[in-house]
Motif scaffolding. Structure first.
Motif, PDB file in Angstrom:
ATOM      1  N   PRO A  33       0.831  -1.206   0.000  1.00  0.00           N
ATOM      2  CA  PRO A  33       0.000   0.000   0.000  1.00  0.00           C
ATOM      3  C   PRO A  33       0.865   1.256   0.000  1.00  0.00           C
ATOM      4  O   PRO A  33       1.984   1.250   0.512  1.00  0.00           O
ATOM      5  CB  PRO A  33      -0.813  -0.121   1.285  1.00  0.00           C
ATOM      6  N   LEU A  34       0.345   2.306  -0.584  1.00  0.00           N
ATOM      7  CA  LEU A  34       1.091   3.563  -0.693  1.00  0.00           C
ATOM      8  C   LEU A  34       0.763   4.513   0.441  1.00  0.00           C
ATOM      9  O   LEU A  34      -0.404   4.726   0.766  1.00  0.00           O
ATOM     10  CB  LEU A  34       0.778   4.256  -2.029  1.00  0.00           C
ATOM     11  N   GLY A  35       1.805   5.093   0.991  1.00  0.00           N
ATOM     12  CA  GLY A  35       1.645   6.179   1.940  1.00  0.00           C
ATOM     13  C   GLY A  35       1.757   7.518   1.233  1.00  0.00           C
ATOM     14  O   GLY A  35       1.835   7.586   0.007  1.00  0.00           O
ATOM     15  N   PRO A  36       1.780   8.608   1.993  1.00  0.00           N
ATOM     16  CA  PRO A  36       1.861   9.949   1.394  1.00  0.00           C
ATOM     17  C   PRO A  36       3.174  10.157   0.641  1.00  0.00           C
ATOM     18  O   PRO A  36       4.212   9.607   0.989  1.00  0.00           O
ATOM     19  CB  PRO A  36       1.764  10.886   2.601  1.00  0.00           C
ATOM     20  N   VAL A  37       3.115  10.976  -0.398  1.00  0.00           N
ATOM     21  CA  VAL A  37       4.290  11.279  -1.189  1.00  0.00           C
ATOM     22  C   VAL A  37       5.259  12.163  -0.404  1.00  0.00           C
ATOM     23  O   VAL A  37       4.840  12.954   0.443  1.00  0.00           O
ATOM     24  CB  VAL A  37       3.883  11.964  -2.517  1.00  0.00           C
ATOM     25  N   ILE A  38       6.549  12.008  -0.683  1.00  0.00           N
ATOM     26  CA  ILE A  38       7.584  12.841  -0.056  1.00  0.00           C
ATOM     27  C   ILE A  38       8.314  13.588  -1.169  1.00  0.00           C
ATOM     28  O   ILE A  38       8.861  12.972  -2.076  1.00  0.00           O
ATOM     29  CB  ILE A  38       8.608  12.001   0.735  1.00  0.00           C
ATOM     30  N   ALA A  39       8.293  14.907  -1.085  1.00  0.00           N
ATOM     31  CA  ALA A  39       8.962  15.736  -2.087  1.00  0.00           C
ATOM     32  C   ALA A  39      10.193  16.396  -1.489  1.00  0.00           C
ATOM     33  O   ALA A  39      10.337  16.503  -0.266  1.00  0.00           O
ATOM     34  CB  ALA A  39       8.005  16.791  -2.624  1.00  0.00           C
ATOM     35  N   ALA A  40      11.108  16.832  -2.353  1.00  0.00           N
ATOM     36  CA  ALA A  40      12.285  17.566  -1.883  1.00  0.00           C
ATOM     37  C   ALA A  40      11.830  18.795  -1.105  1.00  0.00           C
ATOM     38  O   ALA A  40      10.935  19.518  -1.542  1.00  0.00           O
ATOM     39  CB  ALA A  40      13.153  17.967  -3.063  1.00  0.00           C
ATOM     40  N   GLY A  41      12.429  18.997   0.047  1.00  0.00           N
ATOM     41  CA  GLY A  41      12.050  20.126   0.894  1.00  0.00           C
ATOM     42  C   GLY A  41      11.126  19.740   2.021  1.00  0.00           C
ATOM     43  O   GLY A  41      10.929  20.525   2.961  1.00  0.00           O
ATOM     44  N   ASP A  42      10.501  18.541   1.953  1.00  0.00           N
ATOM     45  CA  ASP A  42       9.662  18.060   3.049  1.00  0.00           C
ATOM     46  C   ASP A  42      10.532  17.633   4.235  1.00  0.00           C
ATOM     47  O   ASP A  42      11.727  17.370   4.080  1.00  0.00           O
ATOM     48  CB  ASP A  42       8.829  16.855   2.604  1.00  0.00           C
ATOM     49  N   GLY A  43       9.897  17.500   5.393  1.00  0.00           N
ATOM     50  CA  GLY A  43      10.554  16.860   6.515  1.00  0.00           C
ATOM     51  C   GLY A  43      10.628  15.367   6.277  1.00  0.00           C
ATOM     52  O   GLY A  43       9.882  14.818   5.449  1.00  0.00           O
TER      53      GLY A  43
END
Length: 435
Positions: free
Chosen positions: A78-88
């Motif tokens: 299952p997929l969790g939330p996306v992580i982008a550059a600049g996120d914690g």
């Protein structure tokens, strides 16, 4: 002051460095495009780790290696939330995968990244369809039963795959630049990545360049009259001195008249606050050696010597007094190869420019060549793809075309009467040739 003697090149360079030491200084400049080609005067250390945290090397999915069945074996998570550059960094919930972008921080609990190309769709379509796109609401949402899953067939399940570890490039406190190093674009980028904003560099010495000779004409004057010639030394020395870190504030051609030379010099030194004078010509043993004649005038202190060097033997060094201030003066020979070689071997180190790279390379010669045994001889040369070095042009000091074609200077040391094919000789690498 005058007097002629044959002295080693190293002694003359030391004298020039001591003379220019009186005008050398430092300044602090921003670490940006203006820093290219400057010389740092102090060691620089990293203020942060680079990278600053574990992050993804690829666009893909962050997960735990323990949730994979093995290389080449498909698994659906299952997929969790996306992580982008600049996120914690966030957290990876057990048994899930999180879409992650290149440069984004690896979440706690993940130890590898599977590239998006190794997913069933080969893109982030499934993540987008589930609503797991970059938005504050979605990124903060926990994985639920409604979250779309992703099927991955990883090429490898090795922990650390496509993960850039914190400090893997540079650790905080590492020396990232030593003193007296040239600032190149990669070094500037590295320093900036390590948190350096401003940097102390050698100040550019404000320099006047004069070509002497009543027969010399600037190229902009059109075709020279019979017996005259275009000025090669002014543009050439200005370029060489700039490359060595000086700021050339004035160039001109002056005739073989000592009074005219000194009047021009003093006028320009006052107007431009110049700190160094470099002249070419007028230092040999002829009847119209204008720099030697200028040494007899009040306020001029010049010593003349013949170096154990070819080309570039006749040299002058000293100062000219202007309003109570002693301005250093380097006087080079007038033949263009001699002038440029003098700048390379004398002015460049005296200005504190970084040393050129020196290698011992084998000569490629069709026939043996003679060399004056008592002198350091520098021959223009090209480094070949084979790693050997081939002489270009002759040894004569007027052959500027050979210098223009060269990317190296081969040193034939004193005590050498002949050089032969295959001889290993010290080779100084210089910009030029086909580069």
């Amino acid at each position: 002051m005058s007097g002629d003697q044959r002295i080693p090149l190293t002694d003359h360079v030391a004298d020039a460095a001591a003379l220019l030491g009186s005008v050398s200084g430092t300044e602090v400049i921003p670490l940006d495009g203006r820093a290219v080609g400057r010389v740092a005067v102090a060691e620089q250390r990293a203020r942060v780790d680079v990278p600053g945290l574990d992050n993804s090397q690829m666009d893909g999915f962050a997960l735990a290696a323990g949730d994979l069945a093995g290389a080449g074996v498909a698994v659906t998570l299952p997929l969790g939330p996306v992580i982008a550059a600049g996120d914690g960094p966030g957290v990876l919930e057990p048994g899930t995968a999180r879409p992650i972008m290149t440069g984004a921080p690896l979440p706690d609990g993940a130890d590898l990244v599977v590239p998006v190309e190794e997913s069933a769709d080969g893109r982030f379509a499934a993540a987008a369809a589930s609503g797991a796109v970059r938005s504050g609401a979605v990124r903060s949402r926990s994985v639920t039963a409604e979250t779309t899953s992703v099927t991955l067939t990883p090429a490898s399940v090795e922990g650390g795959r496509f993960v850039r570890r914190r400090g893997s490039d540079t650790h905080r406190g590492d020396t990232v630049l030593r003193e007296d190093r040239l600032l190149t674009p990669p070094r500037i980028a590295h320093l900036a990545a390590c948190g350096v904003r401003d940097i102390a560099v050698r100040a550019r010495v404000r320099t006047i360049v004069l070509s002497t000779g009543s027969e010399v004409r600037p190229a902009r004057t059109g075709a020279p009259a019979p017996g005259a010639l275009f000025d090669a030394n002014g543009p050439g020395l200005a370029a060489a001195l700039t490359d060595a870190g000086a700021e050339v504030v004035h160039t001109a051609v002056v005739p073989d008249e000592a009074e005219t030379l000194l009047e021009h010099l003093r006028t320009q030194i006052r107007a431009l606050d110049a700190e160094l004078v470099v002249t070419s010509g007028g230092v040999s043993m002829g009847a119209y050696e204008v720099v030697r004649h200028a040494a007899a005038h009040d306020g001029v202190i010049l010593a003349f010597a013949t170096l154990a060097l070819q080309p570039g033997g006749p040299q002058g060094i000293g100062t000219v007094e202007v309003d109570g201030r002693r301005v250093p003066w380097l006087a080079f020979p007038g033949n263009p190869v001699s002038a440029l070689l003098s700048c390379e071997l004398i002015a460049r180190p005296a200005l504190g420019a970084p040393e050129r790279r020196r290698l011992r390379l084998p000569l490629q010669l069709e026939a043996e060549e003679s060399s004056p045994e008592a002198l350091d001889q520098y021959r223009r040369a090209r480094v070949l793809p084979s790693g050997r070095v081939r002489l270009v042009g002759g040894a004569s000091s007027h052959l500027i075309g050979g210098y223009a074609a060269a990317d190296a200077l081969v040193r034939v040391p004193p005590g050498t009467a002949l050089v032969r094919d295959g001889d290993l000789l010290e080779t100084l690498l210089i910009p030029g040739g086909d580069s």
